[in-house]
Design a protein around this motif. Structure first.
Motif, PDB file in Angstrom:
ATOM      1  N   UNK A  42      35.557  30.858  36.178  1.00 59.89           N
ATOM      2  CA  UNK A  42      34.521  30.232  37.011  1.00 59.89           C
ATOM      3  C   UNK A  42      34.427  28.750  36.683  1.00 59.89           C
ATOM      4  N   UNK A  74      36.221  39.918  44.504  1.00 55.01           N
ATOM      5  CA  UNK A  74      35.266  39.159  45.319  1.00 55.01           C
ATOM      6  C   UNK A  74      35.340  39.595  46.782  1.00 55.01           C
ATOM      7  N   UNK A 114      32.140  42.120  45.190  1.00 55.36           N
ATOM      8  CA  UNK A 114      31.580  42.104  43.840  1.00 55.36           C
ATOM      9  C   UNK A 114      31.156  40.683  43.477  1.00 55.36           C
ATOM     10  N   UNK A 115      30.055  40.575  42.757  1.00 60.36           N
ATOM     11  CA  UNK A 115      29.552  39.269  42.355  1.00 60.36           C
ATOM     12  C   UNK A 115      29.976  38.933  40.944  1.00 60.36           C
ATOM     13  N   UNK A 116      29.391  37.845  40.424  1.00 57.90           N
ATOM     14  CA  UNK A 116      29.744  37.332  39.105  1.00 57.90           C
ATOM     15  C   UNK A 116      29.677  38.405  38.019  1.00 57.90           C
ATOM     16  N   UNK A 117      28.527  39.103  37.940  1.00 63.82           N
ATOM     17  CA  UNK A 117      28.362  40.066  36.853  1.00 63.82           C
ATOM     18  C   UNK A 117      29.128  41.359  37.094  1.00 63.82           C
TER      19      UNK A 117
END
Lengths: 372, 274
Positions: B97, B172, B176-179
């Motif tokens: 990121x 992604x 699905x997100x960051x966590x």
């Protein structure tokens, strides 16, 4: 797209606590120590939570480098320089040598590698305690020759008061110029084969000029101290250097061994086909290829020798003048004598010396990452 | 390689044997001295094998160093977990990121690994006192977590940069997100990374001495400080410090001998370039 930017924010917020912690505990604290070193924090009442601190400028540094009481610190600094140089030569040399031997793939290579590397996993307090016993004047290493039918040694490994390579601190500026000249000439001679024109113009001529200048006009330089004060390489530090080399050669060995394994067999075969001998292969192919590893090893070892505290503490106790080190001096000045400002000044001197090595290293690493 | 005895192979094995003996010498000396009766220890006979084996030095050393040993276990386990978990998250951000300036931040982190710790000692001492954490284990744990962040972030960053970015991208695309990417894709792949980092942190924290002696009071001293005090007294005979040294070395030696592969990976990662 809004999802993506929210994820970016989450990523940043995840990192934020660490950024704040590093910001405060590393950079904030370094700033705080710099400020402390410019004050007179010390004496009675020094241990209060809000001690009285008055700005006194560079007086602490002036005291360390030119004061009567700073003599101990100056010897510690000289010790640290000799210690760093000897450790670098010893640990890089021995580690490289063992790595080359193990690269021949002898039988039992795994066991041998384990034996050479285990000291690295030990605490300096553990190794220091054991080495102190090994270096006891009438026992340990000194009686070993007896088993080969020779006379035992009587070298005082940790308590000798003899010193070699002594110099007068008053001539410091002249000596530094000689060292600079020596390094310039050495680099020039080393580069002579590759690019003789550059080597002569950039390194050899300036080196000889600086050396000759220091020799001819050295008397005109100001004296670094108002009185004569000799410092040298204290032989009592030999034992500490030996123990550190014992502990850290395995580390450089592991670095070089990983590097050697990374060199492809094809390249090695090609070098051999071109008629390179074993020695020639390492000297002209392998070692030059592993220059980044050598640089890493030099950075990490000099960092270790600059902050060395535990090993000396365990081997000779914190207040043995012969084997003193600025890191120990800082501890004694701060926590025994409660002279916080002076201790901070010593810490900053150590920090600046360390930064001289580390900052260029990190900057070049940063640039390399950017290129990839 | 042939089995013929040549000058080269004699030199190779001869040199390696001599070196191995030199490297094992302190371990032999520590063991032999620890097993002797105090009366049998003398300087000229230091190398000789004990005439009677005396295990009592070990039980005495255990008795004297047990509180320090327990302190070190608590300190090391807590600080290792803390710095490893944070390091894993940081490494995830630094490698997958990247934001504008994240490389600069990373370099600034790395700097914290190379400073001589004397330079932060005085403010650390004052800050822990102001936070009422001076003298006990929580303060020491905090210090080890914070100053462990550079190396743990570095190891995880290098480790995660081997995970293909395509894998993250596909996560992604699945929404699905960051966590959830971290927990579903990255974390399950990072067990070796956790082993390498936590073993490295464990040995570093276990072996640390400077903060131990400057920031804890007597009852909370870690094992290195306890050993230094045991060995520093002049009256003690040498079997006790040697037994104590062996006791302080056992946890890290065990890691090194049984999990040496991971230990070496941590060691190589510490030299920044992999």
């Amino acid at each position: 797209m809004r999802e993506a930017s929210r994820d970016r924010l989450k990523a940043f917020l995840t990192l934020l606590p660490s950024i704040i912690l590093i910001g405060v505990f590393v950079y904030g604290f370094i700033g705080e120590t710099i400020w402390t070193s410019l004050t007179d924090w010390g004496g009675s009442g020094a241990l209060s939570l809000t001690p009285e601190k008055n700005f006194i400028g560079l007086a602490n540094y002036v005291e360390l480098f030119t004061g009567v009481l700073g003599g101990g610190f100056r010897q510690d600094l000289v010790n640290a320089v000799y210690y760093s140089v000897m450790l670098l030569v010893g640990a890089v040399g021995l580690g490289m040598f063992i790595a080359i031997l193990l690269d021949q793939k002898p039988k039992g290579e795994d066991v041998l590698r384990t034996i050479f590397l285990y000291p690295m996993s030990l605490s300096f307090i553990v190794s220091g305690t054991i080495w102190r016993w090994l270096l006891a004047p009438q026992g340990g290493l000194n009686v070993l020759p007896k088993y080969a039918g020779m006379e035992p040694l009587d070298f005082q490994w940790l308590s000798s008061t003899a010193a070699i390579l002594e110099f007068n601190w008053q001539n410091l500026f002249q000596i530094l110029l000689y060292v600079a000249a020596f390094l310039l000439i050495l680099t020039g001679l080393w580069l002579l084969k590759k690019d003789s024109g550059m080597a002569v113009k950039r390194w050899l001529v300036p080196g000889i000029a600086v050396g000759a200048g220091a020799w001819l006009f050295g008397d005109l330089l100001p004296e670094a101290l108002f009185m004569e004060e000799t410092h040298g390489f204290n032989l009592a530090t030999m034992g500490i250097i030996m123990a550190t080399v014992w502990q850290y050669s395995g580390y450089t060995m592991a670095l070089y061994l990983a590097g050697f394994n990374g060199i492809s067999q094809d390249l090695r075969d090609a070098a051999m086909l071109d008629g390179a001998s074993e020695v020639g292969y390492y000297r002209h192919v392998a070692i030059p290829m592993l220059k980044p590893i050598t640089i890493s090893a030099v950075i990490i070892l000099s960092h270790i020798s600059l902050k060395m505290f535990d090993l000396i503490f365990a081997m000779t106790g914190p207040d043995n003048a012969e084997t003193g080190h600025p890191a120990l001096n800082m501890y004694l000045t701060t926590f025994r004598a409660n002279n916080f400002a002076q201790g901070a000044a010593i810490a900053i001197v150590l920090f600046l010396v360390a930064a001289m090595f580390i900052v260029p290293y990190l900057v070049s690493q940063y640039r390399q990452r950017g290129r990839r | 390689m042939t089995n013929k005895i040549t000058f080269g192979s004699v030199f190779l094995y001869g040199t390696l044997t001599i070196m191995a003996l030199f490297f094992l010498m302190p371990a032999y000396m520590a063991m032999v001295t620890a097993l002797k009766l105090p009366g049998d220890i003398s300087l000229p006979a230091a190398w000789e094998f004990p005439s009677t084996i005396n295990w009592a030095s070990f039980s005495d050393a255990v008795k004297m160093l047990k509180p320090n040993f327990i302190n070190s276990i608590i300190l090391t386990v807590c600080a290792t977990i803390g710095s490893t978990v944070l390091g894993s998250l940081n490494g995830y951000v630094f490698s997958k990121w990247k934001f504008k300036g994240s490389e600069v931040v990373f370099t600034l982190f790395l700097f914290g690994m190379f400073i001589p710790y004397q330079v932060i000692l005085i403010p650390l001492f004052q800050t822990l006192r102001a936070m009422n954490l001076y003298g006990g284990l929580p303060g020491l744990i905090l210090a080890h977590i914070v100053y462990g962040l550079p190396i743990t972030s570095l190891i995880f960053r290098n480790f995660y940069s081997q995970i293909p970015t395509a894998l993250i991208e596909s996560g992604r695309l699945d929404g699905a997100g960051f966590f959830s990417i971290y927990f579903r894709i990255v974390f399950p792949l990072s067990i070796p990374g956790f082993v390498v980092t936590s073993l490295w942190q464990f040995t570093q924290i276990w072996n640390e001495f400077l903060w131990g002696i400057c920031l804890t009071r007597h009852a909370d001293n870690p094992i290195t400080v306890g050993l230094a005090q045991l060995a520093g007294g002049q009256a003690v005979s040498w079997n006790l410090p040697m037994a104590g040294s062996i006791m302080a070395a056992i946890p890290v030696l065990a890691i090194y001998i049984f999990l040496g592969r991971y230990f070496i990976r941590g060691l190589l990662a510490g030299s920044v370039k992999e």
